[in-house]
Design a protein around this motif. Structure first.
Motif, short mmCIF file in Angstrom:
data_model
loop_
_atom_site.label_atom_id
_atom_site.label_comp_id
_atom_site.label_asym_id
_atom_site.label_seq_id
_atom_site.Cartn_x
_atom_site.Cartn_y
_atom_site.Cartn_z
N ASN A 92 -5.57 -10.49 19.28
CA ASN A 92 -5.84 -9.09 19.61
C ASN A 92 -5.68 -8.27 18.31
N PRO A 93 -6.61 -7.30 18.24
CA PRO A 93 -6.66 -6.42 17.08
C PRO A 93 -5.30 -5.52 16.91
N HIS A 94 -4.93 -5.15 15.60
CA HIS A 94 -3.93 -4.68 15.54
C HIS A 94 -4.40 -3.10 14.61
N LEU A 95 -4.37 -2.15 15.46
CA LEU A 95 -5.11 -0.62 15.33
C LEU A 95 -4.16 0.15 15.05
N VAL A 96 -4.13 1.06 14.02
CA VAL A 96 -3.22 2.14 13.99
C VAL A 96 -3.55 3.29 15.01
N HIS A 97 -4.93 3.53 15.20
CA HIS A 97 -5.40 4.41 16.34
C HIS A 97 -5.64 3.68 17.39
N GLN A 98 -4.98 3.43 18.43
CA GLN A 98 -5.14 2.60 19.60
C GLN A 98 -6.26 2.85 20.51
N SER A 99 -6.47 4.33 20.40
CA SER A 99 -7.28 5.00 21.42
C SER A 99 -8.71 4.96 20.65
N ASP A 100 -8.86 6.15 19.73
CA ASP A 100 -9.96 6.60 19.25
C ASP A 100 -10.65 5.69 17.74
N VAL A 101 -11.68 4.80 18.38
CA VAL A 101 -12.15 3.86 17.50
C VAL A 101 -12.93 4.54 16.30
N GLU A 102 -13.27 5.54 16.34
CA GLU A 102 -13.92 6.34 15.37
C GLU A 102 -13.10 6.72 14.05
N GLU A 103 -11.69 6.55 14.46
CA GLU A 103 -10.68 6.71 13.66
C GLU A 103 -10.06 5.50 13.13
N PHE A 104 -11.13 4.21 13.03
CA PHE A 104 -10.86 3.03 12.82
C PHE A 104 -10.02 2.81 11.74
N GLU A 105 -8.41 2.13 11.82
CA GLU A 105 -7.98 1.67 10.81
C GLU A 105 -6.95 0.20 11.38
N THR A 106 -6.92 -0.70 10.60
CA THR A 106 -5.95 -1.58 11.11
C THR A 106 -4.60 -1.67 10.11
N ASN A 107 -3.44 -2.03 10.97
CA ASN A 107 -2.17 -2.32 10.15
C ASN A 107 -1.73 -3.66 10.40
N ASP A 108 -2.90 -4.58 10.65
CA ASP A 108 -2.49 -6.08 11.08
C ASP A 108 -1.84 -6.37 9.85
N PRO A 109 -0.42 -6.91 9.96
CA PRO A 109 0.35 -7.42 8.87
C PRO A 109 -0.14 -8.73 8.06
N LYS A 110 -0.88 -9.53 8.75
CA LYS A 110 -1.70 -10.69 8.13
C LYS A 110 -3.07 -10.20 7.27
N TRP A 111 -3.46 -9.25 7.81
CA TRP A 111 -4.73 -8.83 6.74
C TRP A 111 -4.40 -7.64 5.93
N LEU A 112 -3.43 -7.02 6.07
CA LEU A 112 -3.06 -5.93 4.93
C LEU A 112 -3.00 -6.40 3.50
N PRO A 113 -2.54 -7.63 3.39
CA PRO A 113 -2.48 -8.35 1.86
C PRO A 113 -3.93 -8.52 1.45
N ILE A 114 -4.72 -8.85 2.29
CA ILE A 114 -6.14 -9.04 2.00
C ILE A 114 -6.77 -7.55 1.33
N CYS A 115 -6.43 -6.62 2.22
CA CYS A 115 -7.11 -5.16 2.09
C CYS A 115 -6.52 -4.71 0.93
N HIS A 116 -5.30 -5.03 0.64
CA HIS A 116 -4.66 -4.29 -0.73
C HIS A 116 -5.41 -4.87 -1.92
N LYS A 117 -5.79 -6.19 -1.81
CA LYS A 117 -6.34 -6.89 -2.94
C LYS A 117 -7.84 -6.30 -3.17
N GLU A 118 -8.46 -6.04 -2.06
CA GLU A 118 -10.02 -5.57 -1.80
C GLU A 118 -9.81 -4.06 -2.28
N ASN A 119 -8.84 -3.11 -2.00
CA ASN A 119 -8.74 -1.95 -2.40
C ASN A 119 -8.69 -2.00 -3.91
#
Length: 183
Positions: A57-84
């Motif tokens: 199941n996806p971990h989303l900051v905004h559970q409702s409005d997908v146009e405000e897409f942002e994930t807070n998935d703790p397993k994926w955030l380290p990958i995001c920080h590196k890419e950022n």
């Protein structure tokens, strides 16, 4: 001076001028925010059609409005920080946030690489659009597209969503004077 004469004066051929006028008068302009894959996160069945396994199941900051897409998935955030960091250091993209990239997150959730033509088309064809907005104020940019199409064909809008004022004017606006019907 009519539009065709103005365009011809700018060095535009008569055929191109005619096409521009047809597009201006008959076409509608819409954008997606942030990209089409974001809307898949509004329907768990669509995610399954893409290939996201049951139980993931996806971990989303905004559970409702997908146009405000942002994930807070703790397993994926380290990958995001590196890419950022890569984007900011190598490409001077200080605005880049990988955790707001639905296609990249979708690819992370899948057991195999995501393919727009295979996975994306299957999911979009099965997407339950009325389910995507969880409340009236969700997906206003895509809601504008649905409202515009429903208005054009004089049919009821199949989704209950807000419209965005930059992409669909209030009903009180005279649409005969618009450059594009929805702008």
């Amino acid at each position: 001076m009519n539009n065709a004469i103005q365009l011809k004066a700018k060095g535009i051929s008569a055929e191109e001028a005619r096409i521009r006028i047809v597009i201006r008068d008959k076409c509608s302009f819409h954008l997606l925010k942030p990209m089409v894959e974001a809307y898949l996160f509004g329907d768990v069945t669509a995610l399954r059609l893409v290939g996201v396994p049951i139980g993931v199941n996806p971990h989303l900051v905004h559970q409702s409005d997908v146009e405000e897409f942002e994930t807070n998935d703790p397993k994926w955030l380290p990958i995001c920080h590196k890419e950022n960091a890569i984007q900011q250091n190598n490409h001077n993209k200080t605005w880049w946030l990988h955790e707001r990239h639905p296609k990249a997150y979708l690819d992370y959730l899948l057991p195999k690489d995501y393919s727009e033509t295979t996975h994306g088309s299957q999911a979009l064809s099965g997407l339950n659009w009325p389910q995507v907005p969880k409340c009236q104020r969700d997906i206003p940019i895509f809601g504008s597209l649905f409202e515009d199409v429903a208005n054009w064909f004089n049919i009821p809008n199949p989704i209950s969503s807000a419209t965005h004022p930059d992409f669909y004017p209030a009903r009180t606006v005279n649409r005969n004077n618009l450059l594009l019907r929805n702008m």
